[in-house]
Design a protein around this motif. Sequence first.
Motif, PDB file in Angstrom:
ATOM      1  N   UNK A 177      45.829  33.073  35.358  1.00 39.58           N
ATOM      2  CA  UNK A 177      44.657  33.704  34.740  1.00 39.58           C
ATOM      3  C   UNK A 177      44.293  33.111  33.389  1.00 39.58           C
ATOM      4  N   UNK A 178      45.266  32.413  32.765  1.00 41.91           N
ATOM      5  CA  UNK A 178      44.963  31.731  31.513  1.00 41.91           C
ATOM      6  C   UNK A 178      43.843  30.709  31.705  1.00 41.91           C
ATOM      7  N   UNK A 189      40.439  32.826  31.896  1.00 39.60           N
ATOM      8  CA  UNK A 189      39.924  33.347  30.616  1.00 39.60           C
ATOM      9  C   UNK A 189      39.580  32.196  29.661  1.00 39.60           C
ATOM     10  N   UNK A 190      40.296  31.061  29.765  1.00 35.99           N
ATOM     11  CA  UNK A 190      39.988  29.936  28.874  1.00 35.99           C
ATOM     12  C   UNK A 190      38.595  29.372  29.182  1.00 35.99           C
ATOM     13  N   UNK A 214      36.287  39.885  30.481  1.00 35.39           N
ATOM     14  CA  UNK A 214      37.069  38.990  29.619  1.00 35.39           C
ATOM     15  C   UNK A 214      36.688  39.165  28.153  1.00 35.39           C
ATOM     16  N   UNK A 246      36.131  31.861  27.731  1.00 39.29           N
ATOM     17  CA  UNK A 246      36.191  31.734  26.282  1.00 39.29           C
ATOM     18  C   UNK A 246      35.358  30.540  25.816  1.00 39.29           C
ATOM     19  N   UNK A 247      35.478  29.440  26.557  1.00 34.76           N
ATOM     20  CA  UNK A 247      34.739  28.220  26.226  1.00 34.76           C
ATOM     21  C   UNK A 247      33.230  28.495  26.255  1.00 34.76           C
ATOM     22  N   UNK A 298      39.531  38.977  25.426  1.00 35.68           N
ATOM     23  CA  UNK A 298      39.469  38.044  24.288  1.00 35.68           C
ATOM     24  C   UNK A 298      39.580  38.841  22.980  1.00 35.68           C
TER      25      UNK A 298
END
Lengths: 111, 338
Positions: free
Chosen positions: B235-236, B239-240, B271, B243-244, B275
Amino acid sequence: MKEFGYSLSPSSRVDLDKVDKSKQNRLFALEPGFKKCMSCGSCSATCSAGNYTDVSLRRAISYIQNGQDQLAVNMLRNCMLCGKCLIICPRGINTRNLIRNILNVYGEKQI
Amino acid sequence: MNINGKKKIWSEYQKEIPEDHYFYVRSCIRQNFFPASEKLFLEIVRERLSLDFFETEHHTTCGGIAYHSDTIPQETVMTIVARQFALMTEAGYKNYVASCITSFGLYTEILDTWHHFPELESKIRDYLWKTTKREFQKPEYLAHASDVVYKLRNKIASQAKYKLVNKDTGEPLKVVEHIGCHYSKMFPSKGVGGAEYPYVLTGMIEAWGGEIVDYPERRHCCGFGFRQYLVQANRGYSISNTHKKFESMAPFKPDMIITNCPGCPYFLDRWQYVIKEMEGKTYGENGEGIPVFTYEEVAGLVLGYDPWYLGMQMHQTAVEPLLDKIGIKYNKEEKYLL
Ligand code: SF4
Ligand code: SF4
């Protein structure tokens, strides 16, 4: 912070508007061949240092183009300046001069 | 600039969309996460615009999530889809409209695969007959529900009670749109605007008074990515990605996000909370998030539906900042009463 069982990786996004162009321009002046690179990778393929370390001139050039200069400097520290890449480069770039100047312009020590 | 040349290029990014007589299929995810969107779509096309949209209780999942998570083989998913087409044929329809873009992408992929490998289509017809005694015609026209709303956007605008305009400044709201990867990245010619010039949601926003934000990571994935989310350890990645996108859109100060896909509103919405928990960062004004909507929800808002009737209490990121900006009336006390 709550524990979710996964984490956030930093973004690899490059914002070219934030890149300091003055050093790039200095490098172009010192080695105009920089702009001729076509990323063919011949230099990296022939590099002896690249067999034992992560040196790759092709990658270093694209790091510089993307403003990730410290990655390029750290990588090129392992270069032996043997000049094999200079012989193989199909664009006739003076790669030794380029590497020296990348280290001079972006690194702390002059070589 | 040669305007005729530009028009010619742009015409390649358009697609013909029939207005009426559709066989409608719902999405597994959307019914759960954004429950009012599909109900509202049918209400708008049937009741407000008097169009013929048929749906049947016999429709099942298309198998898209399982397929994109690598848990079922392609022939299985094709047989499931063949059954959906059989339901359409039995109901007497030729236009097929999917609520989900993963379904839309999957149907497009299957029809294209059958076009190139007709022997595979015969095999699937055989499987369907052996398992269900059903036969099917392929749809003459395949649409995503957002194509239909895009087609009807001006009719919706003519009945609008609100515009996507800041009531205090009179300025159009700044809207981020997200069309979702499966809408037109796999088959660009099947989406309005292709993959490069996403226009299906932009067209709606412009017709309803808002202004689109063109930010660097506009075409980047929302972060769902199926396996990247479904496996917890991965899942990292999910979400990354999200986030981007937020980091990239933040300097443009968007007022809201409109989305196309079942996954996109979910991840862009949920997310933001994660975050905030991980990094302490929020992307909207006054420490709030940026409200995220489905296109049906946005259509519902401009048509004057009550936000709680539209299920906006189900959103993780509060929608009230946007409702206040437009001047939409709502009762705070009733948020969780419906
Ligand atoms: S000069 Fe440096 S980069 Fe070029 S081949 Fe030799 S060690 Fe490798
Ligand atoms: S060999 Fe020359 S052109 Fe090819 S990547 Fe290396 S520097 Fe660039």
